[in-house]
Design an enzyme around this catalytic site. Sequence first.
Site, mmCIF file in Angstrom:
data_model
loop_
_atom_site.group_PDB
_atom_site.id
_atom_site.type_symbol
_atom_site.label_atom_id
_atom_site.label_comp_id
_atom_site.label_asym_id
_atom_site.label_seq_id
_atom_site.Cartn_x
_atom_site.Cartn_y
_atom_site.Cartn_z
ATOM 1 C CG ASP A 70 -1.999 1.010 1.189
ATOM 2 O OD1 ASP A 70 -2.295 1.507 0.092
ATOM 3 O OD2 ASP A 70 -2.569 1.320 2.256
ATOM 4 C CG MET A 71 1.814 3.117 -3.622
ATOM 5 S SD MET A 71 3.577 2.695 -3.593
ATOM 6 C CE MET A 71 4.324 4.304 -3.929
ATOM 7 C CG ASP A 94 -3.709 3.662 -3.169
ATOM 8 O OD1 ASP A 94 -4.495 2.753 -3.501
ATOM 9 O OD2 ASP A 94 -3.916 4.424 -2.208
ATOM 10 C CD GLU A 95 -5.677 -1.341 -2.077
ATOM 11 O OE1 GLU A 95 -5.422 -2.173 -1.188
ATOM 12 O OE2 GLU A 95 -6.736 -0.677 -2.101
#
Length: 385
Positions: A12-13, A127-128
């Site tokens: 996860d960013m 983003d993941e």
Amino acid sequence: MNFLSRRIAHLDMDAFFASVELLRYPQLRGLPVVIGGKSEHKPALQADGNLHFSRLRDYVGRGVITTATYEARAAGVFSAMGMMKAAQLAPDAILLPVDFGAYRHYSQLFKTAVASIAPQIEDSGIDEIYIDLSSLPDDSLTLAKRIKQAVFNATGLTCSIGITPNKLLSKICSDLEKPDGVTILDMSDIPDRIWPLPVRKINGIGPKTEKKLASLGISTIAELAQVELSFLQIHFGRGYSTWLYEASHGIDHRPVMTRSEPKSISRETTFERNLHPRHDRDGLSEALMTLCTRIAEDLKRKGYLGRTIGIKLRFEDFHTVTRDITLTTFIADDISIRQAARECLRRVPLEKKLRLLGIRVSTLSFAHSLQVANVLAQAELPLDF
């Protein structure tokens, strides 16, 4: 492969959209920053060469926050919170507009970097991602460090990783040591690390279920794990109660899906003020054109054509209606999508003001597959008996 031998990572960013903006505006590092503004909130260059940034207190409208830096989150500001409410909590926070083009660019960069180390990836969002590490020779911590370094080298951004035997636990764990963290657990760690957490930490338990569980005296994952399945079945459907029971014990057999076919592609916008179908016709037409253009770009980027076009309308009283039309041919251009959407609009009585407009394209097919099929159908192939 044995379930216990699986090593599934969830990456996860960290505050992704906000972190991308901080690459562009490094002078904002360490400050509360909120992403979700409009084009007029773009930083303006002043005569002295410095940039003027909008503040959250200056925002007027019904927008919601897309994301925020950890400094803004410390003030109680979170994703999906209304802008006006957030302005009361952090009036001096910097407000920046959303730039999805930049976020998609960095999303592709970090996913490509991860794929160079661990190619078994399930795309779970901008983003993941989930990553199957089971067949790789290195130990989990070494792999996590390599992946994090590769992501940083490619983007300048940090990420957090959870590594466990399954997707459910890894999703929980990637959030435990944020930002820039690594959490590695096996099934024996569940009582100490997972059970003390609130039930909402399980992906799939939303606000309604959390509230219902609380009314039954269940607020932690440990309390959920201690409840008999038969008790859950009294209050929830058979299938969902079984899932709740298994999730509380860390059971999840879902594989990492390296290719996921979307059922539809959609876009929608909530207006800053309610728009009248006649008096605000120009504004509605512009919104429709923008949505169709963006969907056409999405289809092109992902390589799809669609045959069913649908609209979603939410009126000022929050009543929501949908309409769709299925065409005889597959399309992907904005003009055709807009024409079909207007056909759907003609089937809805437009008498009340609108607060939301959405467009959806479904019945999808890969553009390349259709092109090949069309070529074969039209080709004069020699008979070869």
